[in-house]
Design a protein around this motif. Structure first.
Motif, PDB file in Angstrom:
ATOM      1  N   LEU A   1       8.360   2.616   4.544  1.00 55.40           N
ATOM      2  CA  LEU A   1       9.696   2.136   4.166  1.00 55.40           C
ATOM      3  C   LEU A   1      10.641   3.303   3.896  1.00 55.40           C
ATOM      4  CD1 LEU A   1       8.784  -0.861   1.825  1.00 55.40           C
ATOM      5  CD2 LEU A   1       9.600  -0.951   4.183  1.00 55.40           C
ATOM      6  N   LEU A   2      10.126   4.343   3.253  1.00 52.23           N
ATOM      7  CA  LEU A   2      10.936   5.547   3.038  1.00 52.23           C
ATOM      8  C   LEU A   2      11.290   6.199   4.370  1.00 52.23           C
ATOM      9  CD1 LEU A   2      12.208   7.615   1.118  1.00 52.23           C
ATOM     10  CD2 LEU A   2       9.981   8.764   0.999  1.00 52.23           C
TER      11      LEU A   2
ATOM     12  N   VAL B   1       8.144   1.306  11.666  1.00 50.49           N
ATOM     13  CA  VAL B   1       7.825  -0.090  11.976  1.00 50.49           C
ATOM     14  C   VAL B   1       6.350  -0.232  12.335  1.00 50.49           C
ATOM     15  CG1 VAL B   1       8.237  -1.966  13.619  1.00 50.49           C
ATOM     16  CG2 VAL B   1      10.161  -0.693  12.662  1.00 50.49           C
ATOM     17  N   TYR B   2       5.832   0.705  13.120  1.00 45.75           N
ATOM     18  CA  TYR B   2       4.426   0.637  13.518  1.00 45.75           C
ATOM     19  C   TYR B   2       3.502   0.848  12.318  1.00 45.75           C
ATOM     20  CZ  TYR B   2      -0.029   1.928  15.599  1.00 45.75           C
ATOM     21  OH  TYR B   2      -1.358   2.000  15.904  1.00 45.75           O
ATOM     22  N   LEU B   3       3.812   1.841  11.490  1.00 49.80           N
ATOM     23  CA  LEU B   3       2.959   2.110  10.324  1.00 49.80           C
ATOM     24  C   LEU B   3       2.976   0.951   9.340  1.00 49.80           C
ATOM     25  CD1 LEU B   3       3.770   5.879   9.624  1.00 49.80           C
ATOM     26  CD2 LEU B   3       1.716   4.911  10.686  1.00 49.80           C
ATOM     27  N   TYR B   4       4.133   0.344   9.140  1.00 48.16           N
ATOM     28  CA  TYR B   4       4.229  -0.777   8.206  1.00 48.16           C
ATOM     29  C   TYR B   4       3.448  -1.988   8.709  1.00 48.16           C
ATOM     30  CZ  TYR B   4       6.263  -4.127   4.932  1.00 48.16           C
ATOM     31  OH  TYR B   4       6.430  -5.068   3.961  1.00 48.16           O
ATOM     32  N   SER B   5       3.309  -2.122  10.043  1.00 46.64           N
ATOM     33  CA  SER B   5       2.633  -3.276  10.621  1.00 46.64           C
ATOM     34  C   SER B   5       1.121  -3.146  10.628  1.00 46.64           C
ATOM     35  CB  SER B   5       3.114  -3.502  12.064  1.00 46.64           C
ATOM     36  OG  SER B   5       4.509  -3.698  12.103  1.00 46.64           O
ATOM     37  N   LEU B   6       0.587  -1.958  10.338  1.00 45.02           N
ATOM     38  CA  LEU B   6      -0.853  -1.779  10.358  1.00 45.02           C
ATOM     39  C   LEU B   6      -1.515  -2.624   9.282  1.00 45.02           C
ATOM     40  CD1 LEU B   6      -1.341   2.080  10.859  1.00 45.02           C
ATOM     41  CD2 LEU B   6      -1.886   0.265  12.479  1.00 45.02           C
ATOM     42  N   PRO B   7      -2.613  -3.327   9.598  1.00 44.63           N
ATOM     43  CA  PRO B   7      -3.351  -4.063   8.569  1.00 44.63           C
ATOM     44  C   PRO B   7      -3.884  -3.116   7.514  1.00 44.63           C
ATOM     45  CG  PRO B   7      -4.059  -4.718  10.772  1.00 44.63           C
ATOM     46  CD  PRO B   7      -3.199  -3.522  10.933  1.00 44.63           C
ATOM     47  N   ARG B   8      -3.895  -3.578   6.265  1.00 46.39           N
ATOM     48  CA  ARG B   8      -4.327  -2.721   5.168  1.00 46.39           C
ATOM     49  C   ARG B   8      -5.783  -2.292   5.330  1.00 46.39           C
ATOM     50  NH1 ARG B   8      -2.594  -4.195  -0.878  1.00 46.39           N
ATOM     51  NH2 ARG B   8      -0.648  -4.195   0.308  1.00 46.39           N
ATOM     52  N   GLY B   9      -6.643  -3.191   5.814  1.00 47.09           N
ATOM     53  CA  GLY B   9      -8.037  -2.834   6.014  1.00 47.09           C
ATOM     54  C   GLY B   9      -8.211  -1.761   7.070  1.00 47.09           C
TER      55      GLY B   9
ATOM     56  N   SER C   1       0.836  -1.193   0.000  1.00 43.63           N
ATOM     57  CA  SER C   1       0.000   0.000   0.000  1.00 43.63           C
ATOM     58  C   SER C   1       0.874   1.247   0.000  1.00 43.63           C
ATOM     59  CB  SER C   1      -0.915  -0.007   1.229  1.00 43.63           C
ATOM     60  OG  SER C   1      -0.141   0.086   2.419  1.00 43.63           O
ATOM     61  N   ARG C   2       0.239   2.385  -0.258  1.00 44.28           N
ATOM     62  CA  ARG C   2       0.989   3.643  -0.249  1.00 44.28           C
ATOM     63  C   ARG C   2       1.571   3.938   1.128  1.00 44.28           C
ATOM     64  NH1 ARG C   2      -2.899   7.776  -3.805  1.00 44.28           N
ATOM     65  NH2 ARG C   2      -2.746   6.611  -5.786  1.00 44.28           N
ATOM     66  N   LEU C   3       0.803   3.596   2.168  1.00 43.24           N
ATOM     67  CA  LEU C   3       1.306   3.822   3.515  1.00 43.24           C
ATOM     68  C   LEU C   3       2.527   2.959   3.801  1.00 43.24           C
ATOM     69  CD1 LEU C   3       0.929   5.198   6.264  1.00 43.24           C
ATOM     70  CD2 LEU C   3      -0.545   3.288   6.929  1.00 43.24           C
TER      71      LEU C   3
END
Length: 337
Positions: free
Chosen positions: A111-112, A274-282, A104-106
């Motif tokens: 990652l950036l 790390v927290y943002l990447y771990s969020l479920p896409r839904g 996803s964009r998030l």
């Protein structure tokens, strides 16, 4: 469970074949040890082509473990812990390339953010970052971390591809990895320290601290499996963030690590990524939709009819998403709710 190997079955495996279920923990009692041995012979030696596929990730994992020791020898523990989170970036990239996954964009933004935070920490390290031992080489430590992250990402995705492309159980795959890893480790030990081991013995230098590291690594590996089975990505992200904080505090206490604003900024960016990447896409989509609709409509006050009790204060929800402070959770929607 089917017998191990692509296209194999228990019916056609021959007289020595046994069910793959005998490899599950707790089933290898005194009465079926013979069946377990026959199964391992069938799965590991007879179906050797399937076993050889694990040689690649096993070699890479062995290299990765040694690179981690090189990295931690040349970097402060807190700097290593932050920089090692680049494995999230490498794993995501290899997943896109090898498994055709989409992010996803998030996740791309996180990652950036992760790369930016690691770059800030390394810039702080290159600029001095307080006193450090004379025998440490930050350049060699950074190179070892990057190589370890690359190997970790590739080996993890390759191993996942093998697991999803065959009927072998996770227990069998770990056994095959362990066989190759042990053999490769012994060859490396003989090549580098063969003479010293022959004169002083294999366990020379195994102090209580060394045994503590060995047991901690073994327990950590089992704990990761438990986390993956019983927890979710959000809790795993919190655990990673907590490990960074604990490593920093321990480094300050034990090694006199100097915490400056630049390191704190970089570590904070990594923790947030790390927290943002771990969020479920839904959850991300639902939160974004709820935020946009709330900002468009503005605050709204619902008035209750006279004589009616006020409604109970519930957590805000949208569909099957219930949001609690700092920890969104996806729950199954109850029928009639």
């Amino acid at each position: 469970m089917a017998a191990v190997g692509v296209g194999a079955s228990t019916a056609a495996a021959g007289p020595g074949a046994v069910s793959a279920g005998t490899l599950e923990p707790g089933t290898a009692s005194a009465g079926n040890v013979k069946h377990l041995v026959l199964f391992l012979h069938e799965a590991v030696l007879v179906q050797y082509v399937d076993t050889l596929k694990l040689a690649v990730p096993s070699l890479i994992y062995t290299l990765q473990n040694n690179l981690q020791y090189v990295a931690i020898s040349n970097l402060p523990a807190a700097t290593f812990q932050v920089t090692y989170q680049l494995k999230i970036l490498t794993t995501a990239l290899f997943s896109v390339l090898m498994l055709n996954r989409s992010l996803s964009r998030l996740q791309w933004a996180s990652l950036l953010l992760l790369f930016t935070g690691v770059a800030i920490v390394q810039a702080q390290q290159a600029g001095g970052g307080g006193p450090r031992p004379l025998d440490q080489n930050p350049g060699a430590g950074l190179a070892a971390v990057v190589a370890s992250c690359l190997s970790s990402g590739f080996a993890g995705v390759y191993f996942e591809k093998i697991l999803k492309g065959s009927s072998g159980s996770v227990w069998l795959r770990n056994l095959q990895l362990g066989l190759f890893g042990t053999a490769l480790g012994l060859v490396g030990l003989w090549w580098a320290e063969g003479t010293a081991v022959a004169h002083r013995g294999f366990f020379f230098g195994y102090t209580p601290a060394v045994w503590g590291v060995v047991l901690n690594q073994a327990f950590g590996g089992l704990l990761v499996a438990v986390v993956v089975k019983y927890a979710d990505n959000i809790l795993k992200g919190f655990a990673t963030s907590l490990s960074i904080v604990l490593s920093t505090v321990a480094s300050i206490r034990l090694f006199g690590f100097h915490l400056d604003p630049l390191f704190a900024l970089g570590a904070g960016l990594v923790i947030g990524a790390v927290y943002l990447y771990s969020l479920p896409r839904g959850a991300v989509k639902a939160i974004a939709s709820a935020s946009s609709s709330a900002s468009a409509s503005g605050p709204c006050i619902h008035q209750q009819p006279p004589g009616q009790p006020p409604p109970p204060q519930l957590s805000s929800h949208r569909g099957d998403l219930i949001t609690e402070p700092f920890l969104p959770k996806l729950l199954t929607k109850v029928k009639g709710s």
